[in-house]
Design a protein around this motif. Structure first.
Motif, short mmCIF file in Angstrom:
data_model
loop_
_atom_site.label_atom_id
_atom_site.label_comp_id
_atom_site.label_asym_id
_atom_site.label_seq_id
_atom_site.Cartn_x
_atom_site.Cartn_y
_atom_site.Cartn_z
N TRP A 1 27.72 -59.42 56.84
CA TRP A 1 28.43 -58.21 57.23
C TRP A 1 27.48 -57.01 57.25
O TRP A 1 27.57 -56.14 58.12
N LYS B 1 25.38 -57.19 60.33
CA LYS B 1 26.19 -56.82 61.49
C LYS B 1 26.23 -55.30 61.65
O LYS B 1 26.17 -54.77 62.75
N HIS C 1 30.47 -58.39 65.88
CA HIS C 1 31.67 -58.31 65.04
C HIS C 1 32.55 -59.54 65.23
O HIS C 1 33.03 -60.13 64.24
N ASP C 2 32.77 -59.95 66.46
CA ASP C 2 33.61 -61.12 66.74
C ASP C 2 33.02 -62.38 66.12
O ASP C 2 33.74 -63.20 65.53
N THR D 1 30.90 -62.51 63.56
CA THR D 1 30.98 -62.36 62.11
C THR D 1 32.38 -62.66 61.61
O THR D 1 32.58 -63.37 60.62
N GLU D 2 33.37 -62.13 62.30
CA GLU D 2 34.77 -62.36 61.92
C GLU D 2 35.12 -63.85 61.99
O GLU D 2 35.78 -64.38 61.10
N HIS E 1 33.44 -65.62 59.10
CA HIS E 1 34.10 -65.23 57.86
C HIS E 1 35.42 -66.00 57.70
O HIS E 1 35.71 -66.53 56.62
N GLN E 2 36.21 -66.05 58.76
CA GLN E 2 37.48 -66.76 58.69
C GLN E 2 37.28 -68.25 58.42
O GLN E 2 38.01 -68.85 57.62
N LYS F 1 33.31 -70.74 66.51
CA LYS F 1 32.03 -70.09 66.25
C LYS F 1 31.06 -70.29 67.40
O LYS F 1 30.27 -69.40 67.70
N ARG G 1 31.79 -67.70 70.09
CA ARG G 1 31.43 -66.36 69.61
C ARG G 1 29.91 -66.21 69.52
O ARG G 1 29.37 -65.15 69.82
#
Length: 131
Positions: free
Chosen positions: A66, A69, A85-86, A88-89, A92-93, A107, A110
């Motif tokens: 993060w 990013k 950001h997309d 990373t999100e 993370h999820q 992933k 993205r």
């Protein structure tokens, strides 16, 4: 007349140097982000393969991603920052096993979107990068 031409050439050189400096900053931020994202992907790959977890806590790995990013957001365009950001999100999820409304973030898609945006941000001629 000679002084005017010399000044014009010097201004052009300054702009070129400034452009090279900005590109180097973008490249450094992008590579730092990719290194952090790769560490997260390594943890995820180890999970899938059933290998033991790495010694580094997952929270620290996610925090580093993060943070990386955010450096992309500081020096890159909105398109690159949004793609970072997309990505990373999504990572993370997946890492936290958090899935909204039954959707699994992909992933690979993205990562691809981020890589294309980053490639365009670093290219002096985006037309050369068409695949």
């Amino acid at each position: 007349m000679g002084q005017h031409l010399a000044t014009r050439v010097e201004v052009r050189r300054d702009r070129q140097r400034q452009g090279e400096t900005e590109r180097a900053e973008r490249k450094e931020a992008i590579l730092g982000f990719l290194a952090a994202a790769q560490r997260v992907e390594l943890v995820l790959d180890r999970r899938v393969l059933g290998l033991p977890a790495a010694d580094e806590p997952e929270d620290e790995i996610l925090h580093a991603m993060w943070l990386a990013k955010k450096s992309v957001e500081l020096v890159c365009s909105h398109e690159v920052a949004q793609a970072a950001h997309d990505y990373t999100e999504a990572l993370h999820q997946i890492m936290r096993n958090v899935v909204e409304h039954g959707q699994i973030p992909t992933k690979r898609e993205r990562r691809y979107a981020f890589m294309e945006a980053a490639r365009n941000a670093l290219s002096s001629d985006p037309a050369q990068l068409l695949r």
